[in-house]
Design an enzyme around this catalytic site. Sequence first.
Site, short mmCIF file in Angstrom:
data_model
loop_
_atom_site.label_atom_id
_atom_site.label_comp_id
_atom_site.label_asym_id
_atom_site.label_seq_id
_atom_site.Cartn_x
_atom_site.Cartn_y
_atom_site.Cartn_z
N SER A 536 -36.15 -38.59 12.97
CA SER A 536 -37.26 -38.40 13.80
C SER A 536 -36.96 -37.34 14.96
CB SER A 536 -38.10 -38.76 14.76
OG SER A 536 -39.73 -38.85 15.10
N ASP A 621 -46.74 -39.30 6.44
CA ASP A 621 -45.93 -39.71 8.08
C ASP A 621 -47.28 -38.68 9.13
OD1 ASP A 621 -44.43 -39.71 10.32
OD2 ASP A 621 -42.24 -38.93 8.85
N HIS A 656 -44.06 -42.63 8.91
CA HIS A 656 -42.82 -42.41 10.09
C HIS A 656 -41.29 -43.67 9.88
CE1 HIS A 656 -41.43 -39.70 13.22
NE2 HIS A 656 -40.53 -40.77 13.49
#
Length: 686
Positions: A536, A621, A656
């Site tokens: 991330s 995501d 994600h």
Amino acid sequence: MLQNLPNPPQATEIPNELILHGDVRQDPYFWLNNPEDPAVIDYLNQENSYTENVLKPTEALQNELFEEMKGRMVADEQSVPYFNGKDWFYHRYETGGEYPIYCRKKCSLDAPEEILLHGNQLGKDEAYFSVGGLALSDNEQILAYATDTVSRRNYTIYFKNLQTGELLPDTIENTEGGSYAWSADSNYFFYLLRDAQTLLASKVYRHKIGTSVTEDVLVYEEKNEECYMGLSRSKSKEYIFSVSSQQGVYSEYRILKTDNPTGNFEVFQAGERGLEYFIEHQSDRFLIRTNDQDSTNFQLMECPVSGPTDKSVWQTVVAHRPDVFLEDFDATTEWIALEVKTNGLSQIQLIQAESNEYIKMEEDVFQVNIGINADYRSKILRYNYTSLTCPNSVLEYDGTSKKSTLLKEDRVLGGFDKNEYQTERLWATACDGVQVPISLVYKKGYQKGPLLLYAYGSYGYSMDPYFSSSRLSLLNRGFAFAIAHIRGGQEMGRHWYEDGKMMRKMNTFTDFIDCGKHLISMGKVTENQLFAQGGSAGGMLMGGIINMAPNLFAGVIAAVPFVDVVTTMLDETIPLTTGEWEEWGNPKKEEHYLYMKSYSPYDNVVAQDYPHLFVTTGLHDSQVQYWEPAKWVAKLRKTKTDKNILLLDCDMSAGHGGASGRYKRFNDIAKDYAFLLGINELVSAQ
């Protein structure tokens, strides 16, 4: 050994100019920002096929790693039950089950088990499944829970009649999972509604049980698009808290008595730029963790529940300390527990009627945090402990006897012995002279060999030393593992965060690079066997450091990486844009634009050699859209001058957090480790 295959996928280039502040950026892969385009899906499938073929020689190793990781898990694991003042609650797993089963025992642990929610039954037919939090009505007749089956963190709330086991017709879509609260009479339910496109929660609704959702009442709407919202209930159950906040700069609470559900939320303290505060109710007062009065590291304050609650009446309970960061707190009627950071390590400070003390820890490198203390009148503090060598543990501390009792240390099967592993705390000198802590673990007997360096470094999230049973598969194969506690987190206090965000973001990248160099200079890793991993915002870190120091790392794993910083921060239609301007900057401002462009990984890809690279993403995501890593990989393929392996792995059914389920996640970790071990074999043979 990995196959370095010729002819990887090449994304089509379509000329596209992005112009702002007189600056022109070329983005020929902008067209990948369209998941409805069959050509986009075809390209992602090509990349997946290529990745599968390159990793094919490691299939046996991946299966071996997966079975190892799975084999360390206790098949029928159960959490430590916690008491809410009336009943006991816990979750458990069944052998082979992917999802938890949530249970209750009424009044006594000797009572028969009642299954509140069976995760395996709910998620059995879903490619992705996540439960977003449970909330039991005060009359104990209705269980509210939320599920996400797409992996966009967009939850649907359901209401289960615990007497009949049937679902009520009330169903609420597009909500923030876990951010909800019951009224005291069990007739009303408050929740946060998300915008279907940006996925930002900005509206608090009140739902009356048994009525149509179309009749729900909007009780508050946050107009500031830069704010995130939260909704919770005080531990005392007397108040509902609604909070709007901007990342690191602003917060504003509204409160409502739970016995007055049709009343109006009242502002606790009006929001002011630069003022952050967080509240909890304790008996006849509110406790407030705040940076008011220039308390950079936060202090704990109080005000009476009767009368005004604005900061003019706040009084200090625990004063600000320049060398102690107050990270969190909890309270019952009997104590206040502070979660603090000192010298880069977490500690718990317990305050009772006539004592104020720290709970002592045995190791030098560890992570400790306040656990589940649901009983509002409990005299005992429950807390969690772990380290790089110690599995997650649940303990209780008795403030009278000054003793901790271990309730459970997670069992690790497969012959694990914590005494076979060694941890160290190191300090690297950054390029500006700042000392950056590093936590290191390896199997005893490790001399100098391959090492995986991990970091995050954003949003003030501290990446404390934590245990991972899956990581043992890497340590047992000769790798060392290290966490670089770089600026952008809050390990060393609030200034550590401030020095790694906005116009000082570059410190995050240089800190990580300097940590890598320090590990080499200290003889902790062979120079050509240093690997890096981040996800991330930590994936953005990976993109930055390979642009800045491409020869330092042999291989890099960038998971769901935020790499197209400028373009994303200009697009207000997608999640995590307006609310992130206080973290990265607003590129509509020229100064911010130019600084962000100076480190944005996608914008700084140049013709040079790059390390071996494994990039992962998810089609659904919601945090970092899949097209960022897809564009980045496409640009790297076109631009880089080496023949090193470059892989993009796009999970077509996840988001994600990757795959859902207790065991499915090990497939992803096994693939990561197979890549690392394969690359290490390549570089060792050179």
